[in-house]
Design an enzyme around this catalytic site. Structure first.
Site, short mmCIF file in Angstrom:
data_model
loop_
_atom_site.label_atom_id
_atom_site.label_comp_id
_atom_site.label_asym_id
_atom_site.label_seq_id
_atom_site.Cartn_x
_atom_site.Cartn_y
_atom_site.Cartn_z
N LYS A 57 31.52 6.42 -26.28
CA LYS A 57 31.21 5.11 -25.69
C LYS A 57 32.28 4.10 -26.07
O LYS A 57 32.78 3.35 -25.23
CB LYS A 57 29.82 4.65 -26.17
CG LYS A 57 28.69 5.45 -25.54
CD LYS A 57 27.31 5.13 -26.13
CE LYS A 57 26.29 6.09 -25.51
NZ LYS A 57 24.91 5.86 -25.88
N GLN A 101 21.89 3.52 -30.82
CA GLN A 101 21.93 4.95 -30.47
C GLN A 101 20.66 5.63 -30.97
O GLN A 101 20.24 5.47 -32.12
CB GLN A 101 23.18 5.59 -31.11
CG GLN A 101 23.43 7.02 -30.67
CD GLN A 101 23.71 7.15 -29.17
OE1 GLN A 101 24.26 6.26 -28.55
NE2 GLN A 101 23.30 8.27 -28.59
N ASP A 124 20.83 -0.65 -22.34
CA ASP A 124 20.15 0.65 -22.21
C ASP A 124 18.95 0.55 -21.27
O ASP A 124 18.38 1.56 -20.87
CB ASP A 124 19.66 1.11 -23.59
CG ASP A 124 20.51 2.23 -24.18
OD1 ASP A 124 21.11 2.98 -23.40
OD2 ASP A 124 20.55 2.33 -25.42
N1 LIG Z 1 20.62 4.41 -26.92
C1 LIG Z 1 20.71 5.59 -26.29
N2 LIG Z 1 20.55 6.72 -26.97
C2 LIG Z 1 20.63 7.91 -26.29
C3 LIG Z 1 20.93 7.95 -24.91
C4 LIG Z 1 21.09 6.73 -24.24
O1 LIG Z 1 21.32 6.68 -22.98
N3 LIG Z 1 20.98 5.57 -24.95
N4 LIG Z 1 21.14 9.18 -24.28
C5 LIG Z 1 21.28 10.39 -25.06
C6 LIG Z 1 22.66 10.67 -25.59
N5 LIG Z 1 23.79 10.22 -24.76
C7 LIG Z 1 24.17 8.93 -24.83
O2 LIG Z 1 23.86 8.18 -25.67
C8 LIG Z 1 24.57 11.16 -24.02
C9 LIG Z 1 24.16 12.45 -23.84
C10 LIG Z 1 24.99 13.39 -23.18
C11 LIG Z 1 26.23 13.02 -22.70
C12 LIG Z 1 27.16 13.99 -22.07
O3 LIG Z 1 28.21 13.64 -21.62
N6 LIG Z 1 26.80 15.28 -22.07
C13 LIG Z 1 27.69 16.34 -21.64
C14 LIG Z 1 27.48 17.56 -22.56
C15 LIG Z 1 27.83 17.24 -23.97
C16 LIG Z 1 27.76 18.43 -24.89
O4 LIG Z 1 28.45 19.43 -24.64
O5 LIG Z 1 27.04 18.31 -25.90
C17 LIG Z 1 27.36 16.78 -20.24
O6 LIG Z 1 26.16 16.84 -19.89
O7 LIG Z 1 28.29 17.12 -19.53
C18 LIG Z 1 26.63 11.70 -22.85
C19 LIG Z 1 25.81 10.79 -23.51
C20 LIG Z 1 20.34 10.32 -26.26
N7 LIG Z 1 20.47 9.09 -26.97
#
Ligand SMILES: Nc1nc2c(c(=O)[nH]1)N[C@@H](CN(C=O)c1ccc(C(=O)N[C@@H](CCC(=O)O)C(=O)O)cc1)CN2
Length: 310
Positions: A57, A101, A124
């Site tokens: 981020k 987070q 968020d």
């Molecule tokens: N305050 C927040 N916490 C969390 C959120 C959120 O939106 N706000 N979401 C998730 C975690 N997250 C961002 O924070 C997030 C999850 C996944 C990805 C991502 O790019 N995933 C990749 C795979 C990654 C891997 O290999 O592990 C994909 O799907 O291609 C980005 C952000 C929980 N917490």
């Protein structure tokens, strides 16, 4: 029997790049007016996955010209200390977005903290005011992952109005807001969850099926209506060679990743089900990629709404 055509891969990385390019343009315009959007991210403790997401981020902010600040209190931080941190950020004019987070350690009162963020800085979209705005169809800041799914459907010309949409999962972060966004876009929406009786009965009727339950390969081919759009929100790390072979038979790239890292990621949809669909989001590289792009978009929007009026 009717021959199925090759499903479209809904490439989240490509859609995220489109969104980020647009956000960068908006940042430039704001900066020319002397306004640089700012995001503060609070990361508690040292959960490896959270650290990776937060770093990504902050890096993306840098790439798009958004000011960012990271606050990293230790695991032992109290709810009161975090509340004071949020109050401080609420009061700072140059901070447009505040993100805590998740997940937070069990001793922290997550609800109280999310409610302490000023709604106009809640990038968020988790604050009850923004939840209410979404529910009543008013403009506001919307949760990044479901908002990203809607952007993906819109940008890839996949119609929502009049479709049967089934969401599996009822979390506050994804399932509930996803259902509300689909409903606001005039889909007929069903929300299924762990207590739903005969879940395949619902999923087989879905023109758009969103899986967000955090169970690897839960949605199998026999649960999918031929030609459905499959949206996979799950990110499940599998660390067992037999499971890798089960979900990705003969996939040399996955096997190489597993040999190198000891794990691979699979979504909530069994990859074998993709062939039944007309379009699907892969994991990784589908919905996850959109989450951070939408966070950037929300941060710029928060800046425009709060400071951009003059
Ligand atoms: N305050 C927040 N916490 C969390 C959120 C959120 O939106 N706000 N979401 C998730 C975690 N997250 C961002 O924070 C997030 C999850 C996944 C990805 C991502 O790019 N995933 C990749 C795979 C990654 C891997 O290999 O592990 C994909 O799907 O291609 C980005 C952000 C929980 N917490």
């Amino acid at each position: 029997m009717e021959k199925m055509s090759t499903p479209m891969i809904l490439d989240g990385i490509a859609v995220a790049a489109e969104i980020k390019a647009e956000v960068a343009g908006k940042v430039n315009t704001l900066v020319e007016r002397g306004l640089r959007p700012g995001l503060a991210v609070i990361l508690v403790g040292s959960v490896a996955a959270s650290e990776i997401y937060v770093r990504s981020k902050v890096k993306t902010c840098g790439e798009l010209g958004i000011f960012s600040e990271m606050l990293t209190p230790p695991e032992s931080v109290t709810t009161e200390e975090l509340l004071a941190m949020v109050e401080g950020l609420n009061a700072r004019d140059e901070i447009d977005g505040i993100l805590i987070q998740l997940p937070l350690p069990a001793h922290v009162d997550t609800k109280r903290l999310l409610e302490a963020i000023a709604p106009e800085k809640d990038v968020d979209g988790f604050h009850p005011v923004n939840v209410g705005r979404l529910q009543s169809g008013q403009p506001g800041l919307q949760p990044c992952t479901p908002a990203g799914v809607m952007e993906m459907l819109k940008r890839r010309n996949l119609p929502v109005a009049g479709k049967n949409a089934v969401v599996i999962g009822r979390s506050d972060i994804v399932g509930k807001p996803m259902a509300m966004l689909l409903l606001n876009a005039s889909a007929t929406v069903t929300v299924c969850h762990s207590r739903t009786v005969d879940l395949p009965r619902y999923t087989r009727e879905a023109d758009i099926l969103v899986a967000a339950i955090g169970r690897p390969g839960f949605v199998t081919a026999d649960m999918v209506k031929p030609g459905a759009v499959l949206v996979d929100v799950g990110i499940n790390r599998i660390t067992n060679a037999a499971e890798v072979a089960k979900f990705f038979p003969g996939d040399a790239a996955r096997e190489a990743t597993f040999a190198k890292r000891g794990s691979v990621v699979v979504g909530d949809v069994d990859p074998a089900a993709f062939a039944v669909s007309s379009a699907y989001t892969p994991v990784p590289g589908g919905v996850g990629a959109l989450t951070i792009a939408m966070l950037m978009s929300n941060t710029v929007r928060a800046c425009e709404l709060r400071r951009g009026k003059a």
